[in-house]
Write an enzyme that holds these catalytic residues in place. Structure first.
Site, PDB file in Angstrom:
ATOM      1  N   SER A  24       0.843  -1.215   0.000  1.00 11.91           N
ATOM      2  CA  SER A  24       0.000   0.000   0.000  1.00 11.91           C
ATOM      3  C   SER A  24       0.868   1.252   0.000  1.00 11.91           C
ATOM      4  CB  SER A  24      -0.888   0.016   1.248  1.00 11.91           C
ATOM      5  OG  SER A  24      -1.573  -1.195   1.405  1.00 11.91           O
ATOM      6  N   GLU A  28      -4.405  -4.459  -5.817  1.00 11.54           N
ATOM      7  CA  GLU A  28      -4.823  -3.219  -6.500  1.00 11.54           C
ATOM      8  C   GLU A  28      -5.582  -2.291  -5.555  1.00 11.54           C
ATOM      9  OE1 GLU A  28      -5.407  -3.058 -10.470  1.00 11.54           O
ATOM     10  OE2 GLU A  28      -4.749  -5.084 -10.933  1.00 11.54           O
TER      11      GLU A  28
HETATM   12  C1  LIG Z   1      -2.570 -12.930  -5.786  1.00  8.98           C
HETATM   13  C2  LIG Z   1      -1.895 -11.584  -5.779  1.00  8.98           C
HETATM   14  C3  LIG Z   1      -1.469 -11.043  -6.980  1.00  8.98           C
HETATM   15  C4  LIG Z   1      -0.804  -9.799  -6.987  1.00  8.98           C
HETATM   16  N1  LIG Z   1      -0.341  -9.289  -8.191  1.00  8.98           N
HETATM   17  C5  LIG Z   1       0.401  -8.154  -8.188  1.00  8.98           C
HETATM   18  C6  LIG Z   1       1.002  -7.667  -9.411  1.00  8.98           C
HETATM   19  O1  LIG Z   1       0.819  -8.255 -10.488  1.00  8.98           O
HETATM   20  N2  LIG Z   1       1.792  -6.557  -9.337  1.00  8.98           N
HETATM   21  C7  LIG Z   1       2.025  -5.891  -8.178  1.00  8.98           C
HETATM   22  O2  LIG Z   1       2.753  -4.904  -8.199  1.00  8.98           O
HETATM   23  N3  LIG Z   1       1.463  -6.324  -7.004  1.00  8.98           N
HETATM   24  C8  LIG Z   1       0.664  -7.428  -6.985  1.00  8.98           C
HETATM   25  N4  LIG Z   1       0.109  -7.890  -5.805  1.00  8.98           N
HETATM   26  C9  LIG Z   1       0.429  -7.197  -4.567  1.00  8.98           C
HETATM   27  C10 LIG Z   1      -0.726  -6.358  -4.021  1.00  8.98           C
HETATM   28  O3  LIG Z   1      -1.010  -5.285  -4.863  1.00  8.98           O
HETATM   29  C11 LIG Z   1      -0.375  -5.930  -2.585  1.00  8.98           C
HETATM   30  O4  LIG Z   1      -0.385  -7.098  -1.810  1.00  8.98           O
HETATM   31  C12 LIG Z   1      -1.330  -4.885  -2.038  1.00  8.98           C
HETATM   32  O5  LIG Z   1      -1.085  -3.639  -2.628  1.00  8.98           O
HETATM   33  C13 LIG Z   1      -1.242  -4.729  -0.502  1.00  8.98           C
HETATM   34  O6  LIG Z   1       0.075  -4.565  -0.089  1.00  8.98           O
HETATM   35  P1  LIG Z   1       0.683  -5.475   1.097  1.00  8.98           P
HETATM   36  O7  LIG Z   1       0.363  -6.876   0.785  1.00  8.98           O
HETATM   37  O8  LIG Z   1       2.109  -5.090   1.233  1.00  8.98           O
HETATM   38  O9  LIG Z   1      -0.127  -5.058   2.380  1.00  8.98           O
HETATM   39  P2  LIG Z   1       0.210  -3.819   3.361  1.00  8.98           P
HETATM   40  O10 LIG Z   1       0.299  -2.572   2.569  1.00  8.98           O
HETATM   41  O11 LIG Z   1       1.371  -4.176   4.212  1.00  8.98           O
HETATM   42  O12 LIG Z   1      -1.094  -3.766   4.257  1.00  8.98           O
HETATM   43  C14 LIG Z   1      -1.304  -4.639   5.379  1.00  8.98           C
HETATM   44  C15 LIG Z   1      -2.643  -4.277   6.037  1.00  8.98           C
HETATM   45  O13 LIG Z   1      -2.597  -2.919   6.532  1.00  8.98           O
HETATM   46  C16 LIG Z   1      -3.654  -2.177   5.942  1.00  8.98           C
HETATM   47  N5  LIG Z   1      -3.201  -0.811   5.672  1.00  8.98           N
HETATM   48  C17 LIG Z   1      -2.027  -0.430   5.099  1.00  8.98           C
HETATM   49  N6  LIG Z   1      -1.962   0.898   4.988  1.00  8.98           N
HETATM   50  C18 LIG Z   1      -3.129   1.393   5.484  1.00  8.98           C
HETATM   51  C19 LIG Z   1      -3.676   2.703   5.632  1.00  8.98           C
HETATM   52  N7  LIG Z   1      -3.037   3.787   5.221  1.00  8.98           N
HETATM   53  N8  LIG Z   1      -4.913   2.811   6.203  1.00  8.98           N
HETATM   54  C20 LIG Z   1      -5.602   1.708   6.594  1.00  8.98           C
HETATM   55  N9  LIG Z   1      -5.136   0.458   6.476  1.00  8.98           N
HETATM   56  C21 LIG Z   1      -3.924   0.300   5.917  1.00  8.98           C
HETATM   57  C22 LIG Z   1      -4.003  -2.893   4.643  1.00  8.98           C
HETATM   58  O14 LIG Z   1      -5.308  -2.583   4.206  1.00  8.98           O
HETATM   59  C23 LIG Z   1      -3.816  -4.349   5.044  1.00  8.98           C
HETATM   60  O15 LIG Z   1      -4.968  -4.789   5.711  1.00  8.98           O
HETATM   61  C24 LIG Z   1      -0.599  -9.104  -5.774  1.00  8.98           C
HETATM   62  C25 LIG Z   1      -1.081  -9.657  -4.574  1.00  8.98           C
HETATM   63  C26 LIG Z   1      -1.726 -10.865  -4.569  1.00  8.98           C
HETATM   64  C27 LIG Z   1      -2.223 -11.428  -3.268  1.00  8.98           C
END
Ligand SMILES: Cc1cc2nc3c(=O)[nH]c(=O)nc-3n(C[C@H](O)[C@H](O)[C@H](O)COP(=O)(O)OP(=O)(O)OC[C@H]3O[C@@H](n4cnc5c(N)ncnc54)[C@H](O)[C@@H]3O)c2cc1C
Length: 404
Positions: free
Chosen positions: A133, A364
């Site tokens: 994120s 996304e």
């Molecule tokens: C099957 C799959 C395919 C994917 N494909 C791609 C791809 O092709 N390309 C790519 O670049 N990425 C891809 N992703 C990655 C995906 O976009 C990220 O997992 C997503 O953006 C969330 O980031 P994170 O997992 O690091 O969670 P984090 O950002 O670490 O978040 C962890 C938790 O904290 C919460 N949180 C974080 N910040 C805040 C805030 N400011 N306010 C409130 N809550 C918050 C989140 O909502 C979540 O619940 C994929 C993920 C999956 C699971």
């Protein structure tokens, strides 16, 4: 003007993809999912049907259809399985549409044309182990050295990591400028120093390919910089406007699959001397699915209409993505409930729907990020300004041919 009817062309595409899914995905998906197998030949078949560049202008190798036709394709594909819709989301939504929007003519000819024809596959590398994120927490760097940028770093959770030929990769060219120091690059799999590795043990989308990308002194030609240096964050966010649109449309298909399976089972299963569909609490779950399906679909098509008009749609797309993915997750959960213990086994597809419907609530933009975005728009903390490189409005302008 409001028009809730699909055009004859859109109806024909819808029918074609539905038949394709019923014939070439649904009979095999249980096995692919169980084995964690990504059936890459499906991408070739989609290319033959003109679906790998359905909304890319014909002059760039696509089928030249409107943005809502892309939504229809995604809905039908995810009715089969999330893995193949995800592939179209990253290939067309996140990569090709971004090249269409931000690419130079040379980049469009070299990368967009083969992608739109389905001869090459595109993917999108934004997320890193410590930056999801919070995009600006990324660490991948790109340092200019003569005619090349040298990329070092790692991406993770990248869809099609082992299958894509071209990747849009985001890296810092100047970390001191934070968001304004990120740049976007077109990286080819064959560039020395590039490698990828699939992630095992996923909850869902097991029939899809997701994993890590590694950049070890990858020399990327200067001409592969997309947009200007420092425009990477803006480009990534505009790419997400298109990727999220396809995710939302796919979620609509996931709800439809949940409805189809649940309605069928409601007529098959009897308890207390009657079909379970006759019990009001079961009807409540079915009715909620229908409400989620109809509302989500309208939100998706509204965003698609804005795209067709060439208007910025970040706000509307975010709402569609948030709501459709939440409804799909809930519908899949209820579908398992309706199937009772049988829903807990892969004898029926609903357990796969439930596992698959979780990732779209995360990728996304997580549910929480979209919730915050919607509140910020209403509170006046966030406002969308027109982009310097908007997505072209549809119908596409035909280029004048010069008569000799
Ligand atoms: C099957 C799959 C395919 C994917 N494909 C791609 C791809 O092709 N390309 C790519 O670049 N990425 C891809 N992703 C990655 C995906 O976009 C990220 O997992 C997503 O953006 C969330 O980031 P994170 O997992 O690091 O969670 P984090 O950002 O670490 O978040 C962890 C938790 O904290 C919460 N949180 C974080 N910040 C805040 C805030 N400011 N306010 C409130 N809550 C918050 C989140 O909502 C979540 O619940 C994929 C993920 C999956 C699971």
């Amino acid at each position: 003007m409001l028009d809730f009817n699909l055009s004859d062309e859109q109806l024909a595409v819808q029918k074609m993809v539905k038949e394709f899914v019923d014939k070439e995905i649904n009979p095999y998906i249980r096995e692919w999912d169980e084995k964690g197998h990504f059936e890459s030949s499906i991408l070739g078949r989609l290319a033959e049907l003109g679906l790998m560049g359905v909304c890319i202008p014909e002059e760039y190798g696509g089928s030249g259809m409107d943005y809502n036709t892309l939504a229809i394709v995604c809905e039908e594909l995810e009715r089969g399985d999330t893995a193949f819709r995800t592939a179209v989301s990253v290939h067309t939504g996140l990569n090709s549409m971004t090249l269409l929007q931000w690419g130079s003519e040379v980049q469009k000819q070299k990368y967009l044309v083969p992608q739109a024809k389905g001869l090459k596959v595109g993917a999108f590398g934004l997320t890193e182990p410590n930056a999801g994120s919070d995009v600006a927490a990324m660490q991948t760097s790109a340092v200019l050295d003569g005619d090349h940028y040298i990329l070092n770093g790692q991406k993770t959770w990248i869809s099609l990591c082992d299958y894509a030929d071209h990747f849009l990769v985001f890296a810092y060219t100047d970390k001191s400028k934070k968001h304004n120091g990120i740049s976007a690059f077109i990286v080819e799999r064959t560039m020395p120093g590039f490698s990828s590795k699939a992630i095992k043990g996923k909850l869902g989308i097991r029939a899809g390919n997701t994993g890590e990308l590694f950049f070890d002194n990858v020399r990327v030609p200067k001409e592969n910089l997309l947009g200007q240096e420092g425009e990477g964050f803006k480009i990534a966010m505009s790419a997400l406007d298109n990727g999220r649109f396809t995710v939302a449309a796919g979620a609509v298909g996931q709800i439809r699959a949940a409805i189809e399976e649940s309605v069928k089972y409601c007529h098959e299963r009897k308890t207390f001397g009657k079909e379970i569909g006759k019990h009001q609490l079961v009807q409540q779950m079915i009715a909620k699915m229908e409400a989620g399906y109809q509302m989500s679909r309208l939100l998706v098509f509204r965003a698609g209409c804005l795209k067709n008009e060439g208007k910025r749609n970040t706000r509307e797309t975010s709402l569609a993505k948030w709501q459709a993915c939440d409804f799909a997750n809930e519908a899949a959960n209820d579908a398992v409930q309706i199937h009772g213990a049988y829903g807990f086994s892969n004898e029926y597809p609903v357990e796969r729907f439930l596992r698959n419907s979780k990732a779209p609530v995360i990728y996304e933009g997580t549910r929480e990020i979209h919730t915050v975005m919607q509140a910020e728009y209403l509170l006046g903390y966030r406002e969308d300004k027109p982009l310097s490189n908007p997505l072209p409005a549809w119908p596409y302008e035909k280029k004048e041919t010069v008569k000799s």
